[in-house]
Design a protein around this motif. Sequence first.
Motif, PDB file in Angstrom:
ATOM      1  N   TYR A 179      -3.657   2.119 -15.790  1.00 50.33           N
ATOM      2  CA  TYR A 179      -3.152   3.981 -16.179  1.00 50.33           C
ATOM      3  C   TYR A 179      -1.841   3.733 -15.603  1.00 50.33           C
ATOM      4  O   TYR A 179      -0.671   4.127 -16.025  1.00 50.33           O
ATOM      5  N   LEU A 180      -1.169   3.566 -14.456  1.00 48.74           N
ATOM      6  CA  LEU A 180      -0.677   3.723 -13.309  1.00 48.74           C
ATOM      7  C   LEU A 180       0.764   2.716 -13.994  1.00 48.74           C
ATOM      8  O   LEU A 180       2.182   2.305 -14.804  1.00 48.74           O
ATOM      9  N   SER A 181       0.246   0.988 -14.122  1.00 45.89           N
ATOM     10  CA  SER A 181       0.895   0.460 -14.105  1.00 45.89           C
ATOM     11  C   SER A 181       1.584   0.810 -16.071  1.00 45.89           C
ATOM     12  O   SER A 181       2.881   0.205 -16.192  1.00 45.89           O
ATOM     13  N   SER A 182       0.559   1.221 -16.942  1.00 46.87           N
ATOM     14  CA  SER A 182       0.969   1.299 -18.336  1.00 46.87           C
ATOM     15  C   SER A 182       1.911   2.133 -18.453  1.00 46.87           C
ATOM     16  O   SER A 182       3.142   2.221 -19.307  1.00 46.87           O
ATOM     17  N   ARG A 183       2.942   3.368 -17.463  1.00 51.70           N
ATOM     18  CA  ARG A 183       3.517   4.100 -17.538  1.00 51.70           C
ATOM     19  C   ARG A 183       4.502   4.163 -16.847  1.00 51.70           C
ATOM     20  O   ARG A 183       5.502   4.373 -16.828  1.00 51.70           O
ATOM     21  N   CYS A 184       4.582   3.682 -15.597  1.00 49.92           N
ATOM     22  CA  CYS A 184       5.702   3.299 -15.312  1.00 49.92           C
ATOM     23  C   CYS A 184       6.321   2.086 -15.110  1.00 49.92           C
ATOM     24  O   CYS A 184       7.461   1.645 -14.786  1.00 49.92           O
ATOM     25  N   GLY A 185       5.608   0.888 -15.582  1.00 46.62           N
ATOM     26  CA  GLY A 185       6.526  -0.615 -16.011  1.00 46.62           C
ATOM     27  C   GLY A 185       7.112  -1.113 -15.186  1.00 46.62           C
ATOM     28  O   GLY A 185       7.599  -1.897 -15.200  1.00 46.62           O
ATOM     29  N   SER A 186       6.500  -0.941 -13.751  1.00 49.57           N
ATOM     30  CA  SER A 186       6.628  -1.975 -12.714  1.00 49.57           C
ATOM     31  C   SER A 186       5.369  -2.195 -11.858  1.00 49.57           C
ATOM     32  O   SER A 186       4.873  -1.218 -11.633  1.00 49.57           O
TER      33      SER A 186
END
Lengths: 189, 356
Positions: A34-41
């Motif tokens: 969830y976090l990775s796909s939204r923050c891109g890092s």
Amino acid sequence: MGEPVRDASSSESIDQRRRLVDLYDASMPEVYGYLSSRCGSATVAEDLTSETFLAAADAVRRGVVPDLTVAWLIGVARHKLVDHWRRRERDDRLLTAVESQPVPDDDPWEVHLDLLVAHRVLGQLGGHHRSALTLRYLDELPVRRVAECLGRTEGATEVLLVRARKAFRRIYDDLTGDPNPGDPTGGER
Amino acid sequence: MTTNDPFEALGFPPERQEPRARFARDLRSRLVAALDLDLDPPPAVDLPERKPTMTSTPDPAATIAVPYLTASDAAEALDWYAEAFGAVEEFRVVGDDGSIGHAQFLVGSARFMLSDEHPSIGVVSPTTLGGTGTAIHLTVADVDAIFARAVGAGATSLTEPEDQSHGSRHGTIVDPYGHRWMLSQDLEQFDVATYAEREDVADSEWSVEISGISGGERVTAADRPGTGGGIWAGVFYDDALAGIRFLVDTFGFEEQIVVTADDDTTVVHSQLRWPEGGIVQAGTHDPDNEFTHPPGDQSLYVVTADPHAVWERCRAAGVAVVREPESPDYDPDGMGFAVRDPEGNIWSFGSYGVDA
């Protein structure tokens, strides 16, 4: 073991704490994804995943978890994401300037978003705009929930969303080479 | 809100994504600590980074020197060694270009490594070098058969198999990749003294010089018993043989080896093993040898789970007591005592807090 000063040492609390570890083993990739796909890092995603689970541990110990589920963890992660963007935008002097401008018209926009470009645009937005659009559209939350997450009223959130869409469209048009950015009819002519 | 909101295309439900295994492991530990839990580590099989477990059993073929050959065509060479020597391939590592970066094979119990040439890192074959400075001495069961097989497969014969005065029959070949092999079959147990006395050796232009310590017994490293490493203490006596008898009979050391000089009384080397671990080298004190100390100068500590048994033996032998048995503060269940050996060296025995 010392005196039980709070219910953290009750057997019920130990069950809860063990359940959080079980939840971690089963669902951590979901929170991370969830976090990775939204923050891109990946680095930021790791930091935020850590913050999420450590905050969850704290909540479990304080006995304030309404419902120990993946959905609840995603909710915690969402707050961490918004906090992250908020921290980043503190340095962004533009924010105050933007906030003080009159609310632009929310022009209709007839476009088929190129998702790759759209994600690049999100990454270029200020944290407040990125948060609003992410919660509203990627997470598909109703405005009321977005307002809760951002700690704003619904009205203020609506205004923020209008500004965020406007800012998004400006950059998106730049990147896709729209000859008439801001033209209400867009490429329909 | 417009009815056709283009932003709706951005919808993106949470999707599982595997983080780095190391991160997942570390964060789990932090989480368990933050929750004050005492949990087992997670099942390791879930970790994507985990490599296949390699056996921890020592591989005897890996502890000796292994020849690493280079061939102008390693794949072809692997076939050749299989044909000529009956080599059994263990595995090979093949590059995208088909070259062999590494391969291993066994001839009998001897392991070999092999690769193609990689001149940029100095890996070149005898073919490129125009010769080799190294020969491989390979002991085989039937040298004539192997020799014939190798030559039949294309090897060049340098010397035909012949009985040698050192007790083996051997012949030498150069294989098609330029490696020189001394194929050797044992006919009798090699003994250097016997070898030196043999007529063809004694009368030749070569003489045999035998290295080794002075005195009757010649000891090589391979002859010495295994000791398990650790620190070895030296302890010295005027009458070292009597000292060693005392250490063995009274204290309970095990005699591994005792080497005397020509006079049969001067102990130049010994290894006495304490059954629970450790070695002492008891030797004869020699005022001219700075490695030895006058008897009575030494104080040694021996750890044992059963100091009572040693104490009983010391009492029975009437050994001089330096300190009566007592339980130290730090180890109320343990016991320790100190005595002098016949030449005055102090020996302390105790459990020293070590679990039995």
